[in-house]
Design an enzyme around this catalytic site. Structure first.
Site, PDB file in Angstrom:
ATOM      1  N   HIS A   1      22.347  -0.726 -35.932  1.00  0.00           N
ATOM      2  CA  HIS A   1      23.357  -1.579 -34.755  1.00  0.00           C
ATOM      3  C   HIS A   1      23.519  -2.910 -35.501  1.00  0.00           C
ATOM      4  O   HIS A   1      24.201  -3.624 -34.820  1.00  0.00           O
ATOM      5  CB  HIS A   1      22.407  -1.314 -33.387  1.00  0.00           C
ATOM      6  CG  HIS A   1      21.375  -2.363 -33.153  1.00  0.00           C
ATOM      7  ND1 HIS A   1      20.127  -1.789 -33.371  1.00  0.00           N
ATOM      8  CD2 HIS A   1      21.115  -3.617 -33.279  1.00  0.00           C
ATOM      9  CE1 HIS A   1      19.066  -2.716 -33.275  1.00  0.00           C
ATOM     10  NE2 HIS A   1      19.773  -3.752 -33.252  1.00  0.00           N
TER      11      HIS A   1
ATOM     12  N   ASP B   1      18.857   4.796 -36.281  1.00  0.00           N
ATOM     13  CA  ASP B   1      19.379   3.464 -36.075  1.00  0.00           C
ATOM     14  C   ASP B   1      18.863   2.682 -37.750  1.00  0.00           C
ATOM     15  O   ASP B   1      18.542   1.487 -37.330  1.00  0.00           O
ATOM     16  CB  ASP B   1      18.695   2.834 -35.324  1.00  0.00           C
ATOM     17  CG  ASP B   1      19.372   1.247 -34.639  1.00  0.00           C
ATOM     18  OD1 ASP B   1      20.484   1.095 -35.421  1.00  0.00           O
ATOM     19  OD2 ASP B   1      18.757   0.615 -33.795  1.00  0.00           O
TER      20      ASP B   1
ATOM     21  N   SER C   1      16.091  -7.499 -34.980  1.00  0.00           N
ATOM     22  CA  SER C   1      16.344  -6.379 -35.062  1.00  0.00           C
ATOM     23  C   SER C   1      16.638  -5.956 -36.757  1.00  0.00           C
ATOM     24  O   SER C   1      17.084  -6.778 -37.321  1.00  0.00           O
ATOM     25  CB  SER C   1      17.641  -5.927 -34.545  1.00  0.00           C
ATOM     26  OG  SER C   1      17.358  -5.627 -33.202  1.00  0.00           O
TER      27      SER C   1
END
Length: 504
Positions: free
Chosen positions: A128, A158, A232
């Site tokens: 992402h 992911d 992230s």
């Protein structure tokens, strides 16, 4: 417009404080008790690891705003957050004052984290972080900025892999074994929260095996190490300096860290990363079954001692399971010698198994243990084949109509499948069973989400082809003093097992 632009930032945070204090959203700190650090500190470990963690910057062209789109520069909040409407109004006023309105397409930037896993320039991050990017750049710990190529990405877990060319040596870090993690163990997170770069936070493993609804392979490590937007794709380390997780998500009602963060376990990420480097895509194992959970109400009918394993709702034609002799109604309790606790556990275990490997599959079939051998196929190839295959039809003549029958035990009315009922409920010619034409409001079946148009294929794992056969099966269950009728139903062509309590 960046949230951190000096002129707007001061007014923004002043508005945050005023609105939050007035509404009671922001309260004085209560001085929470902190976990005591282990002997020594993390200084030496941090110094060793920081050069291997990178910042990731992406740019993307987005269309101009119009109508009810979110104002430019506005932070994103969870739906229903009390901040959402307030800040929308705040940013709208700012843009109106600057001549805002419908705007031309523009370049926007976002930030994330990653880490070096190979001296050749391979870098791991979250999918992402780079999914919609037009350009990706990697910033090393010494602020060297390098263009990055996307080697491969996997939305299911992911995960993504980037590649950079560097004139200076890159320092890779080693994978650790996430299977050895213990709840309460200290961990270290390094990343680029809120664009600050090179930030180290520490915490403990709060839980393992978390399913947060992100996808079919959910098996997250939960940690209270501070993780925020921009972390992230960054690594979660054990005290040996090994990567045991990839920081991916947080639970927060405010958008900031509240001590509940989630990381993809290294044992799940590592094979995905290896496949992305080698093939540019994933190659997951495939068994060829549709599965569902076993509930307590199904235990007796399935001949189990307790609710466990993965119930096979459908065996896909031509797949490894069909070739191995696995049947609808089997409960898979072991794969390759390892117990299967749930459908998610089976899905992960199959996906992590090498394509082409022959594995033993232990099933419970009507109370008896059966072991078969299945050679796993490739999930991605099977999905591509299914998408390309034309829909098949069957020209078999429908059975003669016999009229509707009320099944008081279940609170439904059923009818045979014939030309009329197939047309009425859009049921294909090759489907066999008994169609439900009406469901009693608040009846046993209704409470289990059984609907008109569902086709009963089996009762107590016995095939039925007429309303009379269903009635006979229900009578035999009553005579045996069974309280649950385990139905296999088809809805829009998809099978599932439904335990329906019978009226006493």
């Amino acid at each position: 417009m960046s949230l951190f632009e000096p002129g707007l930032r001061g007014r923004f945070f002043a508005a945050v404080l005023a609105a939050g204090m007035a509404a009671g959203w922001i309260l004085p700190a209560a001085g929470p008790a902190e976990a005591r650090a282990p002997d020594g500190d993390f200084a030496d470990l941090s110094e060793q690891l920081l050069p291997s963690v990178v910042n990731i910057s992406t740019t993307q062209t987005v269309k101009g705003r119009s109508g009810g789109a979110l104002p430019e520069g506005m932070p994103q909040f969870p739906p229903g957050s009390p901040f959402e409407e307030f800040f929308k109004d705040f940013f709208d006023r700012q843009q109106r004052g600057q001549g805002g309105g419908n705007r031309a397409p523009r370049q926007v930037s976002s930030l994330g984290s990653g880490f070096i896993i190979d001296a050749r320039g391979y870098i791991v991050t979250n999918n992402h972080v780079i999914a919609e990017a037009d350009e990706v750049r990697v910033i090393l710990h010494d602020n060297t900025e390098l263009p990055a190529k996307i080697v491969g990405r996997d939305p299911e877990t992911d995960m993504a892999v980037l590649k950079v060319e560097s004139k200076q040596p890159l320092k890779p870090i080693a994978w650790g074994d996430s299977g050895k993690l213990r709840v309460g163990e200290w961990v270290l997170a390094i990343g680029n929260p809120l664009g600050l770069g090179g930030t180290v936070t520490a915490g403990i493993v709060s839980a393992r095996g978390r399913d947060i609804g992100a996808g079919r392979y959910d098996d997250f490590i939960q940690t209270d190490a501070s993780i925020n937007k921009g972390n992230s794709g960054g690594p979660l380390f054990n005290r040996n300096g090994e990567v045991i997780g990839i920081n991916t998500a947080i639970f927060s009602q405010s958008g900031g860290s509240i001590g509940i963060g989630f990381a993809v376990p290294s044992n799940m990420a590592r094979p995905v990363v290896q496949q992305l480097i080698e093939f540019g895509r994933t190659k997951r194992g495939w068994l060829g079954v549709q599965i569902q959970s076993v509930t307590d109400e199904m235990v007796e009918d399935l001949g189990l001692d307790k609710a466990r394993g993965a119930l096979v709702a459908k065996v896909l034609p031509g797949g490894p399971a069909e070739k191995a002799g696995i049947q609808s109604g089997d409960v898979i309790v072991s794969l390759d010698g390892k117990p299967v606790a749930s459908p998610n556990a089976l899905t992960r275990a199959v996906a992590e198994t090498t394509v082409g490997k022959a594995v033993s599959v232990e099933v419970m079939r009507k109370g008896k243990k059966v072991t078969v051998r299945a050679t796993l196929g490739e999930l991605e190839a099977a999905m591509a084949s299914a998408e390309a295959a034309p829909a098949k039809s069957n020209d078999a003549k429908p059975r003669a109509a016999r009229g509707e029958t009320a099944l008081a035990d279940l609170g439904v009315r059923v009818a045979p499948l014939n030309a009329e009922t197939r047309k009425r409920f859009d049921i294909k010619d090759d489907v066999r069973g008994v169609v439900i034409v009406d469901v009693e409001q608040d009846g046993p079946a209704a409470k289990r989400d059984v609907r008109a148009g569902d086709v009963i294929v089996e009762v107590a794992q016995v095939e039925v082809r007429s309303p009379d056969e269903v009635s006979e099966m229900l009578k035999s269950l009553r005579d045996a003093k069974r309280k649950i009728a385990l139905l296999q139903i088809l809805r829009n062509g998809e099978p599932r097992f439904v335990p329906v309590p019978m009226k006493s």
